[in-house]
Design a protein around this motif. Sequence first.
Motif, mmCIF file in Angstrom:
data_model
loop_
_atom_site.group_PDB
_atom_site.id
_atom_site.type_symbol
_atom_site.label_atom_id
_atom_site.label_comp_id
_atom_site.label_asym_id
_atom_site.label_seq_id
_atom_site.Cartn_x
_atom_site.Cartn_y
_atom_site.Cartn_z
ATOM 1 N N TYR A 53 0.836 -1.207 0.000
ATOM 2 C CA TYR A 53 0.000 0.000 0.000
ATOM 3 C C TYR A 53 0.871 1.257 0.000
ATOM 4 N N GLU A 54 1.898 1.268 0.826
ATOM 5 C CA GLU A 54 2.753 2.461 0.922
ATOM 6 C C GLU A 54 3.500 2.727 -0.380
ATOM 7 N N GLN A 55 3.827 1.667 -1.111
ATOM 8 C CA GLN A 55 4.520 1.828 -2.393
ATOM 9 C C GLN A 55 3.600 2.398 -3.465
ATOM 10 N N THR A 56 2.325 2.003 -3.438
ATOM 11 C CA THR A 56 1.401 2.355 -4.513
ATOM 12 C C THR A 56 0.470 3.514 -4.169
ATOM 13 N N GLY A 57 0.117 3.637 -2.892
ATOM 14 C CA GLY A 57 -0.893 4.610 -2.497
ATOM 15 C C GLY A 57 -2.289 4.230 -2.944
ATOM 16 N N VAL A 58 -2.450 2.998 -3.460
ATOM 17 C CA VAL A 58 -3.728 2.513 -3.979
ATOM 18 C C VAL A 58 -4.316 1.497 -2.998
ATOM 19 N N SER A 59 -5.616 1.563 -2.785
ATOM 20 C CA SER A 59 -6.290 0.615 -1.894
ATOM 21 C C SER A 59 -6.027 -0.820 -2.341
#
Length: 264
Positions: A125-131
Amino acid sequence: MKALIFAAGLGTRLKPLTDRMPKALVPLGGKSLLQWQVEKLRDAGIEDIIVNVHHFPDMIIDAIRENKGWGAHIEVSDERECLLETGGGLKKIIKEKLIIKNEPVLACNADILSNIDIRALVERYEQTGVSQLVVSERETQRYLLFDANNILRGWTNVATGEVRPESLLSSSEQSERSLFFERSGLRLLAFSGMQILSPEVLRRLEDVQEDKFSLIDFYLHLCTNYQLSTLQAYVPKDYRMMDVGKIDQIEAAEAFAESMMQKK
């Protein structure tokens, strides 16, 4: 990051145990289902946890207090007046400001055991910022549908042929649903009951008019109406899980939980 454990369900499939206790307190190998979940989150570095309650709510509240949250800081979202389902339960904790605005939340079911590496999930999540929706290739009847970029596009029940949203289907496929599965190119993955939701998605929850609704219905609403609110598939490596949903699964669930402990 805070976590929400859904513990408000009636646990009807676990009767007669749930005639005298909430599903979340059903014991497995000397620990309740709730304790297993809290300790797994705590071991992954998530110590701020919210638990929603409805069925025998005071028993859960007392267990949390008597066990000092099993080493975590636990807040309770009380749904004793009305069971709100997963989407409504999450919306309620947002309205009650139990989670900090502009921060993600990890939400999971109390009755699903797994070997998932929560730290790896948080890192994705932290890498992508996507749910991130935790899914797997296990066989079931109901699947989430993901495109080539692992973005959620819909849902299907393969037993009935139902596909949502209907806009995924061409006119020919609406009359012959089997054509859809041959032509769509979408990947069918089974939902695990765990997810990390971004602040963007959480803000959309506040726009839902209903108070009682499921997260799956909410996700399908996002697929139809908000292209920016993407939801991505997360398939854990060597994933094993067990839904402790039926009374005859208790013995197998205890063995599963013990095997998870031995591998720690």
